[in-house]
Design an enzyme around this catalytic site. Structure first.
Site, mmCIF file in Angstrom:
data_model
loop_
_atom_site.group_PDB
_atom_site.id
_atom_site.type_symbol
_atom_site.label_atom_id
_atom_site.label_comp_id
_atom_site.label_asym_id
_atom_site.label_seq_id
_atom_site.Cartn_x
_atom_site.Cartn_y
_atom_site.Cartn_z
ATOM 1 C CG PHE A 129 -2.233 0.922 1.711
ATOM 2 C CD1 PHE A 129 -3.034 1.218 0.517
ATOM 3 C CD2 PHE A 129 -1.573 2.458 2.251
ATOM 4 C CE1 PHE A 129 -3.737 1.816 0.709
ATOM 5 C CE2 PHE A 129 -2.585 2.660 2.627
ATOM 6 C CZ PHE A 129 -4.257 3.491 1.645
ATOM 7 N NE ARG A 177 17.136 -13.386 38.324
ATOM 8 C CZ ARG A 177 18.461 -13.261 38.354
ATOM 9 N NH1 ARG A 177 19.113 -14.596 38.323
ATOM 10 N NH2 ARG A 177 18.864 -12.802 38.462
ATOM 11 C CD GLN A 237 1.922 -6.939 47.260
ATOM 12 O OE1 GLN A 237 2.443 -5.892 48.295
ATOM 13 N NE2 GLN A 237 0.424 -7.334 47.694
ATOM 14 C CB ILE A 269 9.326 -9.124 34.677
ATOM 15 C CG1 ILE A 269 8.031 -7.960 34.747
ATOM 16 C CG2 ILE A 269 8.674 -10.529 35.140
ATOM 17 C CD1 ILE A 269 6.335 -8.759 34.143
ATOM 18 N N GLY A 322 14.139 -7.985 33.721
ATOM 19 C CA GLY A 322 15.357 -7.290 34.810
ATOM 20 C C GLY A 322 16.821 -7.373 32.852
ATOM 21 N N GLY A 323 18.406 -8.059 33.245
ATOM 22 C CA GLY A 323 19.486 -6.774 32.760
ATOM 23 C C GLY A 323 18.859 -8.273 30.939
ATOM 24 C CD GLU A 347 -1.697 -0.976 8.598
ATOM 25 O OE1 GLU A 347 -2.582 -0.984 8.991
ATOM 26 O OE2 GLU A 347 -0.902 -1.641 8.850
ATOM 27 N N GLY A 348 -1.612 5.226 10.771
ATOM 28 C CA GLY A 348 -2.311 6.216 11.180
ATOM 29 C C GLY A 348 -1.600 6.325 12.859
ATOM 30 C CB THR A 349 0.431 8.915 14.431
ATOM 31 O OG1 THR A 349 -0.541 9.435 14.145
ATOM 32 C CG2 THR A 349 1.393 9.336 13.624
#
Length: 388
Positions: free
Chosen positions: A123, A268, A279, A337, A339-340, A363-365
């Site tokens: 397109f 982990r 939490q 989540i 991390g490194g 496709e449109g901001t």
């Protein structure tokens, strides 16, 4: 609203899920490194009919409705977004114009080869001076005899390198502004068609975007798509039609990121326990799950509305806006989540993070979606005779 999928769509969805997990996902790192989608994956996609989702059965396609397409797009979204974009741009904005607006002769000429994946679709609307302001096109089309002579350029055109068939917008009557724009079906081997520089992008490796140049390009008059002067309206229809599908692809990516996050959080350990028991991490996972649930409901609502031939301008814009915002948020939380490790190229999380960013632009901001939503709200208000 009934989102129950027929057995044949459920069967296809399951096969796509297996294909993604067993063949596409193992090649994701290769796609990143080589910036190419392996040929065997493209060929298998053709065999499975993934290039024919939007095309009616009488032209060799699967003829899926929008709910069915979104179910497949969701599965495709769960893997490398460069591959997803090749399929999505072809089956969405690359073919829907011909499907919805084409003459019988145009459909018979182009759709069978596009359904088979022999001809990829693209397109071509965006220009250096016409991005969000799509009516500001400078590409011109002048009729001479039984042809139109097109001059101008386009850029950031998804699938440009791989495509054979382009839906091109050009100005046929400069005095009429947006109402002087016309849509054309253009083939890459038309005289005067030039493929320009391939863009070097932040993400979507394997999906190639490029410049296009038209230098006295000759296009047969029978390749006008729809009516002359209706190109801008056609472009808006084509883009609106694809927004539920784009939201579905984002939904799939979000679901896959949640899977990655849950697996990593369960494995982990920190402070003597899996981080899944912490939490702060649980709250991030809960936020992801909440947003995915909302996006899923919105996506399939808009898909259902599309199938019911309801007006979806506002709702499709909301789905596109919300889907891109959720994907970017989920990708950011996924990096946090992990991390490194989430920042390292040896793992897929940073790839999703980079790939997500374009969804708020192409496709449109997001800002254009907000304009559309606000415009529709005013239109609805006027219809109730409250606001004049």
């Amino acid at each position: 609203m009934d989102f129950q999928l027929p057995e044949d769509i459920e069967f296809l969805k399951e096969n796509v899920r297996k294909f993604v997990r067993q063949e596409v996902e193992p090649a994701a790192m290769e796609i990143e490194e080589k910036n190419e989608i392996p040929e065997h994956i493209v060929e298998k996609s053709k065999e499975m009919g993934l290039f024919s989702l939007s095309i009616p059965e009488e032209y060799g396609g699967l003829g899926l409705n929008m709910v069915g397409k979104c179910a497949i797009y969701e599965e495709l979204g769960k893997t490398h977004n460069g591959f997803t974009t090749l399929i999505g741009a072809h089956t969405g904005i690359g073919t829907v114009g011909i499907v919805e607006l084409g003459t019988e002769e145009q459909k018979e000429k182009y759709l069978p080869k596009m359904a088979a994946g022999e001809w990829i679709g693209a397109f071509a609307l965006t220009e250096p001076g016409a991005g969000s302001n799509a009516a500001n096109l400078k590409t011109t089309a002048v009729k001479k005899g039984d042809k139109y002579i097109i001059n101008g350029s386009k850029h950031y055109i998804t699938n440009a390198v791989d495509a054979h068939v382009f839906t091109v917008m050009a100005v046929t009557d400069p005095s009429k502004g947006a109402k002087g724009i016309t849509s054309f079906i253009v083939e890459k081997d038309f005289p005067g068609f030039i493929l320009g520089n391939v863009e070097k992008k932040m993400g979507l490796r394997g999906s190639h975007s490029a410049e296009l140049f038209f230098e006295d390009m000759e296009v047969p008059a029978e390749n006008v798509l729809g009516e002359e002067g209706m190109g801008y309206v056609n472009a808006l229809k084509i883009l609106a039609n694809g927004r539920a599908g784009l939201a579905a692809r984002n939904l799939g990516s979000c679901k896959r990121l949640l899977e990655h996050c849950l697996e990593y959080a369960a494995e982990r350990e920190q402070f003597g326990q899996p981080i899944l028991e912490i939490q702060a991490v649980q709250h991030m996972l809960a936020d992801i799950a909440k947003d995915i649930a909302a996006l899923e409901a919105l996506t399939y609502k808009v898909a259902w509305m599309t199938d019911q031939k309801k007006r979806v301008v506002k709702d499709a814009a909301i789905a596109k806006l919300f889907g891109s915002e959720v994907y970017n948020k989920v990708a950011d939380l996924a990096v946090q989540i992990h991390g490194g490790i989430g920042y390292m190229k040896d793992y897929p999380i940073e790839r999703y993070y980079r790939d997500a960013r374009i969804t708020k632009i192409y496709e449109g901001t997001s800002e254009i979606q907000k304009n559309i939503i606000a415009s529709e709200l005013k239109r609805e208000l006027k219809a109730r005779s409250v606001y004049q």
